[in-house]
Scaffold this motif. Structure first.
Motif, mmCIF file in Angstrom:
data_model
loop_
_atom_site.group_PDB
_atom_site.id
_atom_site.type_symbol
_atom_site.label_atom_id
_atom_site.label_comp_id
_atom_site.label_asym_id
_atom_site.label_seq_id
_atom_site.Cartn_x
_atom_site.Cartn_y
_atom_site.Cartn_z
ATOM 1 N N GLY A 15 -19.528 -5.739 -16.069
ATOM 2 C CA GLY A 15 -18.296 -5.713 -15.851
ATOM 3 C C GLY A 15 -17.929 -5.762 -14.446
ATOM 4 O O GLY A 15 -18.981 -5.582 -13.470
ATOM 5 N N GLN A 29 -9.516 0.533 -14.976
ATOM 6 C CA GLN A 29 -10.290 -0.901 -15.315
ATOM 7 C C GLN A 29 -11.835 -0.427 -15.666
ATOM 8 O O GLN A 29 -12.311 -0.652 -16.551
ATOM 9 C CB GLN A 29 -10.365 -1.430 -13.865
ATOM 10 C CG GLN A 29 -8.964 -2.442 -13.386
ATOM 11 C CD GLN A 29 -9.293 -2.907 -12.284
ATOM 12 O OE1 GLN A 29 -10.241 -3.969 -12.071
ATOM 13 N NE2 GLN A 29 -8.517 -2.729 -11.235
ATOM 14 N N HIS A 30 -12.145 0.710 -14.963
ATOM 15 C CA HIS A 30 -13.681 1.168 -15.423
ATOM 16 C C HIS A 30 -13.645 1.636 -16.916
ATOM 17 O O HIS A 30 -14.448 1.287 -17.715
ATOM 18 C CB HIS A 30 -13.993 2.200 -14.571
ATOM 19 C CG HIS A 30 -14.582 1.990 -13.252
ATOM 20 N ND1 HIS A 30 -15.313 2.879 -12.408
ATOM 21 C CD2 HIS A 30 -14.635 0.662 -12.580
ATOM 22 C CE1 HIS A 30 -15.568 2.153 -11.262
ATOM 23 N NE2 HIS A 30 -15.363 0.759 -11.500
ATOM 24 N N LEU A 33 -13.358 -1.254 -19.262
ATOM 25 C CA LEU A 33 -14.640 -2.239 -19.113
ATOM 26 C C LEU A 33 -15.793 -1.321 -19.877
ATOM 27 O O LEU A 33 -16.821 -1.852 -20.789
ATOM 28 C CB LEU A 33 -15.111 -2.325 -17.685
ATOM 29 C CG LEU A 33 -14.556 -3.255 -16.914
ATOM 30 C CD1 LEU A 33 -14.866 -3.488 -15.640
ATOM 31 C CD2 LEU A 33 -14.269 -4.716 -17.464
ATOM 32 N N CYS A 38 -19.393 -2.727 -21.516
ATOM 33 C CA CYS A 38 -20.222 -2.926 -20.450
ATOM 34 C C CYS A 38 -21.404 -1.968 -20.097
ATOM 35 O O CYS A 38 -21.242 -0.748 -19.812
ATOM 36 C CB CYS A 38 -19.633 -3.201 -19.026
ATOM 37 S SG CYS A 38 -18.225 -4.530 -19.226
ATOM 38 N N VAL A 41 -21.111 -1.946 -14.278
ATOM 39 C CA VAL A 41 -19.897 -2.189 -13.736
ATOM 40 C C VAL A 41 -19.916 -2.392 -12.097
ATOM 41 O O VAL A 41 -20.446 -1.257 -11.790
ATOM 42 C CB VAL A 41 -18.609 -1.524 -14.166
ATOM 43 C CG1 VAL A 41 -17.240 -1.634 -13.487
ATOM 44 C CG2 VAL A 41 -18.388 -1.306 -15.807
ATOM 45 N N VAL A 71 -17.235 -9.413 -17.782
ATOM 46 C CA VAL A 71 -15.993 -8.921 -18.426
ATOM 47 C C VAL A 71 -15.189 -8.302 -17.205
ATOM 48 O O VAL A 71 -15.672 -7.537 -16.218
ATOM 49 C CB VAL A 71 -16.036 -7.639 -19.342
ATOM 50 C CG1 VAL A 71 -14.997 -7.135 -19.990
ATOM 51 C CG2 VAL A 71 -17.384 -8.236 -20.442
ATOM 52 N N TYR A 73 -11.037 -6.799 -16.051
ATOM 53 C CA TYR A 73 -9.797 -6.293 -16.988
ATOM 54 C C TYR A 73 -8.603 -7.331 -17.005
ATOM 55 O O TYR A 73 -8.036 -7.434 -17.867
ATOM 56 C CB TYR A 73 -9.192 -5.086 -16.258
ATOM 57 C CG TYR A 73 -8.047 -4.214 -16.725
ATOM 58 C CD1 TYR A 73 -8.326 -3.839 -17.998
ATOM 59 C CD2 TYR A 73 -6.869 -4.504 -15.969
ATOM 60 C CE1 TYR A 73 -7.163 -3.018 -18.309
ATOM 61 C CE2 TYR A 73 -5.730 -3.704 -16.604
ATOM 62 C CZ TYR A 73 -6.007 -3.074 -17.669
ATOM 63 O OH TYR A 73 -4.785 -2.549 -18.227
#
Length: 194
Positions: A15, A29-30, A33, A38, A41, A71, A73
């Motif tokens: 990610g 976002q985290h 992901l 993921c 990241v 990946v 967002y």
């Protein structure tokens, strides 16, 4: 995993997240992901998308290998412009890496995702051609009006003749001539010797 993120048997799901200012949070976002599966990241916190060097993105790009899926967002978290995004997609394609954007539902492992890749490449090429065409048209129009591209000359032709005479015939220094015209000595030197 969402929208069919399936790496190759040897690939990983990596990610990347980014926010532009230190005041913004990466949590949204985290979380997305991690829900997408993921295993690692990378992120850039407080780094504008307009910057060419983004440490988190650079690390992610270095880490990725054939068969991996990157990946993100949203697409705007990755590319600075359509052209930059298209360049990254071309790099991914050449390296055998797939891209998945969660918000837009784009996954280059699918037929629709491959279409998006080609559309981005075409749009970036179109944008480059438009810029080139407009630049050339502007230069032609300026030339027809007698204008020259670039920075205007700091010294007129008359001032260059005067400075050349003073330096070569009277032994005046470049610094004194420059002070008389309110320019740097290097400007006088370039004008007189050029």
């Amino acid at each position: 995993m969402s929208i069919g993120i399936v790496p190759s048997p040897t690939g990983r799901v990596i990610g990347y997240a980014r926010v532009s200012t230190k005041a913004q949070k990466l949590d949204l976002q985290h979380d997305a992901l991690r829900r997408a599966g993921c295993e690692r990241v990378f992120d850039d916190h407080g780094v504008s998308g307009a910057k060419a060097r983004r440490p988190g993105l650079d690390q992610a790009l270095y880490c990725l290998r054939a068969g991996d899926v990157l990946v993100i967002y949203k697409l705007d978290r990755l590319g600075r412009s359509v052209e930059h995004l298209a360049a990254l997609l071309r790099e991914f394609h050449a390296r055998g890496i797939h891209l998945c954007s969660l918000s837009e539902g784009i996954n280059t492992q699918t037929i629709g995702g491959k279409l998006v890749f080609h559309v981005f490449s075409a749009v970036a090429e179109f944008q480059r051609d438009l810029i080139r065409e407009n630049t050339l048209a502007g230069l032609q129009a300026a030339a027809q009006r007698g204008k020259r591209p670039g920075r205007p000359k700091r010294l007129s032709a008359q001032q260059v003749r005067e400075a050349r005479r003073a330096i070569h015939l009277k032994g005046e220094s470049y610094a004194i001539a420059a002070a008389r015209y309110g320019v740097a000595p290097s400007t006088v030197w370039r004008a007189v010797t050029g």
